[in-house]
Design an enzyme around this catalytic site. Structure first.
Site, PDB file in Angstrom:
ATOM      1  N   LYS A 153       0.761  -1.337  -0.034  1.00  0.00           N
ATOM      2  CA  LYS A 153      -0.045   0.098   0.096  1.00  0.00           C
ATOM      3  C   LYS A 153       0.728   1.645  -0.337  1.00  0.00           C
ATOM      4  CE  LYS A 153      -3.724   2.083   2.628  1.00  0.00           C
ATOM      5  NZ  LYS A 153      -5.180   1.524   3.496  1.00  0.00           N
ATOM      6  N   SER A 165      -9.809   1.105   2.374  1.00  0.00           N
ATOM      7  CA  SER A 165      -8.811   2.464   2.040  1.00  0.00           C
ATOM      8  C   SER A 165      -7.942   1.116   1.183  1.00  0.00           C
ATOM      9  CB  SER A 165      -8.405   3.405   2.689  1.00  0.00           C
ATOM     10  OG  SER A 165      -7.519   2.516   3.860  1.00  0.00           O
ATOM     11  N   SER A 187     -10.145  -1.578   7.347  1.00  0.00           N
ATOM     12  CA  SER A 187      -9.304  -0.632   5.580  1.00  0.00           C
ATOM     13  C   SER A 187      -9.186  -1.919   4.784  1.00  0.00           C
ATOM     14  CB  SER A 187      -8.497   0.318   5.738  1.00  0.00           C
ATOM     15  OG  SER A 187      -9.079   2.150   5.800  1.00  0.00           O
TER      16      SER A 187
END
Lengths: 494, 484, 95
Positions: free
Chosen positions: A80, A155, A179
């Site tokens: 990420k 996310s 997330s």
């Protein structure tokens, strides 16, 4: 022959050791998959072809020299974009950090490199991890490989999609209110949030420090375990990291659920949960009961307030955490002339997206004089109530289960203009962040539209063993074989 | 102070600790390094970096708290103080708010008007900011600068803030407090406490009220006072300014002021449009601090002797109060004093030598006592010679400076310079007899009751003996032989 | 209870320069969110300790040891404006 990009990490690791294929072959397979899918999915912000090729070469050289740094050696892994990678642009999907190249590695990243993992690149996300759809990215949204008109959740949507689509064997994300688990559920992969403090946060660009945890995505529970083991454990650079030896979790995968006490959370199986999602979760619970688990219903009465408490605590912490983005030492600086204060205010207004601004304002307000007790102080007390509920529940149950997300993947744009509706996407996942406990999402089926449903398993702090034990059994019982449309060979042929 | 008025003064002191590494990261505490060369992701507040507290800094603040007679909170908390300023990399300062490490202490100071007990409200842990250099036509003044340069070497240096109750009443007391606090910090060895270098600095709150008024007046805070002399002058200036203002029918504005050394005045800093709202909240990156009782006790046991105790001990040993203070303030003087006394020297004599003759000679030669050979044993030897009457006290001073200059041991020097006194009565008697015989007139006058020639006779004996006879013995003999 | 927010003051405190229209829009959104959040205010929490940390741990110290610093070029090269090895910002006080 199966495309190498679709192998599990465990299978790939074994093939690397038998000489069936090389790390370079694996990398080539995922990069080829990325080339075919990225235009539609946009899972990655940065594909680090060069760095990954070097790492794959090194892994192959190590194999040739008989050096083995663990099962991730030579395995392509995506990260990420809020995990700092030395020498590779890291933006947290924000314009304010566009072009920033960290001079250091996050601890988790350093451990992956030491384990010989091949880092493919940096994945798209909601800006600063604020969002549940990966639509709040300054660099364009990520799409769901099961249906590209839908969001992948967020996310950590990019990481989930890279794993679901086969452009990485595994990936890491961060989970502050769901997330990791929510996008895992919406993209049909396994995603896990470890106990708070099990994985170092050093080098993870902070959203809400008391809630953030780094965790893995993979296509199987076993792969998730392999990924977690590589990064877990005490780190002297993170004061909140747990200073205890981390046990291996692999043994838990084959023990079954005979006698394990499974509590279904009443509040997370009622109103607001899509009936198809509820049905898939109930069917899984029934299978666990058939397999010998002691199933019952359990109430977490404070969980209905968890969402409200979360949306005070997380913005409050973020308002302070994001204060450092001021155009002085790095990142975007406004060209509007004026004093330093003007420079900071314009840099921030230009650099942050609307959701980030919204949360900074909310958090600033919640902490300001005269409102602290009513909002932040009260939310911290509700947090205590949530923890107590869990403690009481764990007196009677080994694990708690629920849907991961109230719905399956929703259409792009559907909730983008309605912050409250978007916030409700996290209603099932937030309680574990408030309590700091581990939690995992395992795919257990598809709805009528063919979209995957995630099954959430929660365990008490440092209860990763029993968490994986139940997750592995769910995986075995459900035998979920569906693949994302964009990851099937018919669709991904050039 | 103008009669009918009373001042109320409180002092906040910032002390930079001299730990090896910074408060929350492993960068060295080295503010003199080239700009931005003692920096890392943590103290630059790069995205993702996290603070990890320095155990030594916590031990040091507990030492300070214990020395100031504070209660040490078993559990204390780090807070974030949120405000934007370019020298503050995170745009929040890690500090403490409720539950500081130390609270409720006190300190005894000696001011000209007697002893005063000053309450210590709290002692808390925080981190320093970076250093700003204002560049422009105004010679480094922020008001005229057109841009500012930032060096973050100092960012994250451990900083201890010590806050007093409003217990001080005069400029002299404020200075005495600052001075005593500096002594304590130096004695603890936790900071170099250099006021001129900014590693110790004062913010001073002053208000005035009419004598007997139970209410406090409106106070001003003067920031970053960097010498003891300035501390005293700031308070004096503010008292006069505020009294004048009120007597002229005006009122004091609550504001932050700064001290201008050149004009010897305080002036209001340009005020912000609205008061700061620091949005304090507990820092989620840091755990609660726990100072367990065993840890606290171990730190307590390791405390060195405090300056006040040391002064009392020196006075007890025989030094006078002024000398005791000078001795206790200097490691070099006090170590020699203690050695000499331990070796049996007369404490009063040695204290006078060290604080008078030795200090004066060192000043003359622009030397440091630790660069000289002077030892406690030298002083003890010298003291013993004086006590035994082998050396006059004026000769002893000459021997002392020669010893400092490295000419040898006191006895060797005294002998080499032929300064040893003759105390042998028989030897002196011969000289006395000779002088009396040669001065029959004088002897006769004394016999008639005129004592005036006595001094002349004693002088003659001293001359006869080359000045080495013990004057006391000479005097005794002359008196006995002339007065029958 | 409707929530009334001085959004301009909040934005200034947060150092975000917003236009009047933006202030208006964010103000309304915050009011909606906070009305929802107000439900937590109704909960009886007297005598309940706030939770700031999920794990009941203390201290988390490190020893007072010096480690490596960054090469200044590695971060100065990322800065918007530098001079002579230092970060540079515009004047701090207004005209």
């Amino acid at each position: 022959m199966t495309d190498l990009a679709d192998l599990t990490i465990a299978r790939a690791a074994s093939g690397l050791r038998t000489g069936e294929f090389t790390a370079a072959d694996l990398l080539e397979a995922v990069m080829r998959r990325a080339t075919m899918t990225e235009a539609q999915l946009h899972a990655y912000l940065t594909l680090d072809h060069e760095g990954a090729a070097t790492a794959a070469e090194e892994a192959d050289r190590a194999f040739a020299a008989g050096q083995d740094h663990g099962l991730l050696q030579g395995i392509p892994i995506a990260l990420k974009d809020n995990m700092c990678t030395r020498g590779v642009e890291t933006t947290a999907s924000s314009k304010i950090l566009s072009g920033w190249v960290p001079p250091y590695d996050a601890t988790a990243v350093a451990r992956l490199r030491a384990a010989g993992a091949v880092i493919t690149g940096k994945t798209n996300m909601d800006e600063f991890a604020m969002g549940s759809s990966t639509e709040n990215s300054a660099f364009g949204e990520t799409r769901n490989p099961w249906d590209t008109d839908r969001v992948p959740g967020g996310s950590s949507g990019g990481s989930a999609v890279a794993v679901a689509a086969g452009s990485a064997f595994g990936a890491f994300g961060s989970d502050t209110g769901g997330s990791i688990r929510q996008p895992a559920a919406l993209t049909g992969v396994v995603g896990m949030k470890p106990t708070y403090g099990l994985v170092s946060r050093y080098g993870l660009i902070a959203f809400a420090s008391s809630l953030d945890q780094i965790g893995p995505f993979a296509r199987t529970v076993e792969d998730v375990v392999l990924l977690l083991e590589a990064v877990a454990g005490f780190d002297a650079l993170d004061s909140t990291s747990i200073d205890e030896p981390t046990p291996g979790f692999g043994d838990a995968l084959r023990t079954g659920v005979e006698g394990v006490r499974v509590g279904v959370v009443t509040e997370l199986m009622g109103e607001g949960i899509d009936p198809e999602v509820r049905a898939a979760v109930q069917a899984t619970v029934d299978r666990l009961a058939d397999a010998g688990a002691a199933v019952g219903e359990v109430s977490l009465p404070s969980s209905e307030h968890a969402l409200s408490a979360y949306y005070l605590i997380a913005p409050a912490e973020c308002s302070s955490n994001l204060a450092r983005f001021d155009g002085v030492r790095y990142g975007h600086r406004s060209s509007i002339e004026g004093t330093t204060e003007d420079m900071m205010s314009h840099s921030r207004a230009e650099g942050f997206g609307p959701e980030v601004i919204r949360r900074i304002l909310l958090g600033t307000y919640a902490l300001s004089a005269g409102y602290y007790d009513a909002f932040y102080g009260q939310a911290q007390k509700v947090r205590t109530l949530v923890r107590r509920d869990f403690e009481e529940a764990y007196a009677d149950y080994d694990v708690l289960v629920s849907p991961t997300s109230p719905t399956t993947a929703f259409p792009v744009g559907e909730r983008a203009q309605d912050p409250l509706a978007m916030y409700l996407s996290d209603v099932c996942t937030i309680p574990s962040n408030l309590s700091g406990d581990p939690s995992i999402s395992v795919p257990v089926g598809v709805d009528a539209d063919g979209l995957p449903v995630g099954f959430q398993i929660m365990a008490p702090a440092l209860g990763e063993q029993v968490l994986f034990q139940v997750a592995a059994e769910v995986e075995r019982l459900v035998d979920f074989q569906d693949r994302a449309r964009l990851a099937t060979s018919d669709e991904v042929k050039p | 102070m103008k009669p009918g008025w009373e001042a109320v003064i409180g002092v906040e002191t910032h002390v930079e600790l001299s730990t090896r590494s910074k408060m929350f990261c492993r960068c060295p505490v080295d503010v003199d390094a080239a700009p931005n060369t003692a920096c890392c992701p943590v103290c630059l507040a790069l995205p993702g970096a996290l603070p990890v507290p320095n155990e030594q800094a916590i031990e040091d603040i507990v030492k300070i708290g214990l020395a100031l007679d504070c209660a040490i909170n078993e559990r204390s908390l780090f807070y974030r103080k949120n405000y934007f300023y370019p020298d503050l990399p995170k745009n929040y300062q890690i500090s403490q708010y409720t539950f500081p490490v130390c609270e409720h202490g006190s300190i005894e100071i000696e001011a000209e008007d007697g002893p005063v007990t000053v309450g210590i409200t709290r002692v808390h842990m925080e981190e320093d900011t970076g250093k700003s250099t204002h560049v422009g036509d105004g010679g480094g003044r922020i008001h005229d600068a057109d841009h500012t340069l930032l060096d973050f070497n100092r960012a994250g240096v451990p900083l201890v803030e010590i806050v007093t109750e409003p217990d001080l009443r005069t400029p002299e007391q404020a200075r005495a407090y600052g001075s005593e606090l500096q002594r304590i910090v130096l004695a603890l060895g936790v900071s170099d406490a250099k006021l001129e270098a900014g590693s110790m600095r004062f913010d001073v709150n002053v208000s005035v009220r009419r004598t007997g008024d139970p209410e406090f007046g409106t106070r001003t805070e003067t920031k970053n006072v960097n010498s003891l002399r300035s501390l005293q002058r700031v308070v004096a200036f503010e008292i006069d300014r505020q009294v004048e203002l009120i007597e002229a029918g005006g009122s004091v504005t609550q504001e932050t002021r700064h001290w201008n050394e050149e004009t010897a005045q305080t002036a209001a800093m340009r005020s912000k449009e609205e008061s700061e709202d620091y949005r304090y909240f507990q820092d989620p990156d840091l755990l609660p601090l726990e100072v367990s009782e065993p840890w606290r006790d171990a730190i307590l046991a390791s405390l060195p002797e405090l300056p006040a105790d040391r002064r009392a001990r020196y006075v007890e040993a025989g030094a006078d109060a002024a000398a005791a203070e000078l001795l206790a303030d200097s490691r070099g003087l006090s170590s020699r004093f203690e050695e000499a006394v331990a070796a049996g020297a007369n404490a009063r004599t040695v204290a006078i030598w060290l604080t008078g003759d030795v200090v004066a000679h060192l000043r003359r030669i622009d030397g440091d006592i630790d660069a000289t050979v002077l030892s406690g044993d030298h002083l003890a030897e010298l003291s013993a010679m004086v006590e035994a009457g082998e050396l006059s006290s004026s000769a002893a001073k000459d021997v002392l400076t020669a010893t400092i200059d490295g000419e040898g041991s006191p006895r060797d020097i005294a002998e080499a310079k032929d300064l040893m006194q003759v105390s042998d009565v028989g030897e002196i008697e011969v000289a006395v007899d000779a002088v009396l015989a040669a001065n029959a007139d004088a002897v006769a006058k004394i016999a008639d009751g005129d004592m005036k020639p006595m001094g002349f006779l004693i002088g003659q004996v001293m001359r006869e003996t080359g000045g080495k006879a013990d004057p006391k013995v000479v005097q005794q003999l002359v008196r006995a032989k002339t007065q029958g | 209870m409707p929530v009334d927010i001085d959004i301009a003051k909040v934005a200034k405190l947060a150092r975000i320069a917003l236009t009047d229209d933006e202030l208006d829009q964010y103000g309304h959104q915050l009011e909606d969110i906070l009305e929802h959040a107000e439900r937590v205010q109704a909960l009886p929490t007297e005598g309940i300790e706030p939770t700031s940390h999920p794990m009941p741990m203390v201290n988390g110290f490190r020893r007072d040891e010096v480690g490596e610093c960054l090469d200044p070029d590695s971060f100065l090269s990322q800065a918007p404006d530098t001079r002579d090895g230092q970060f540079r910002v515009p004047r701090i006080l207004g005209e």
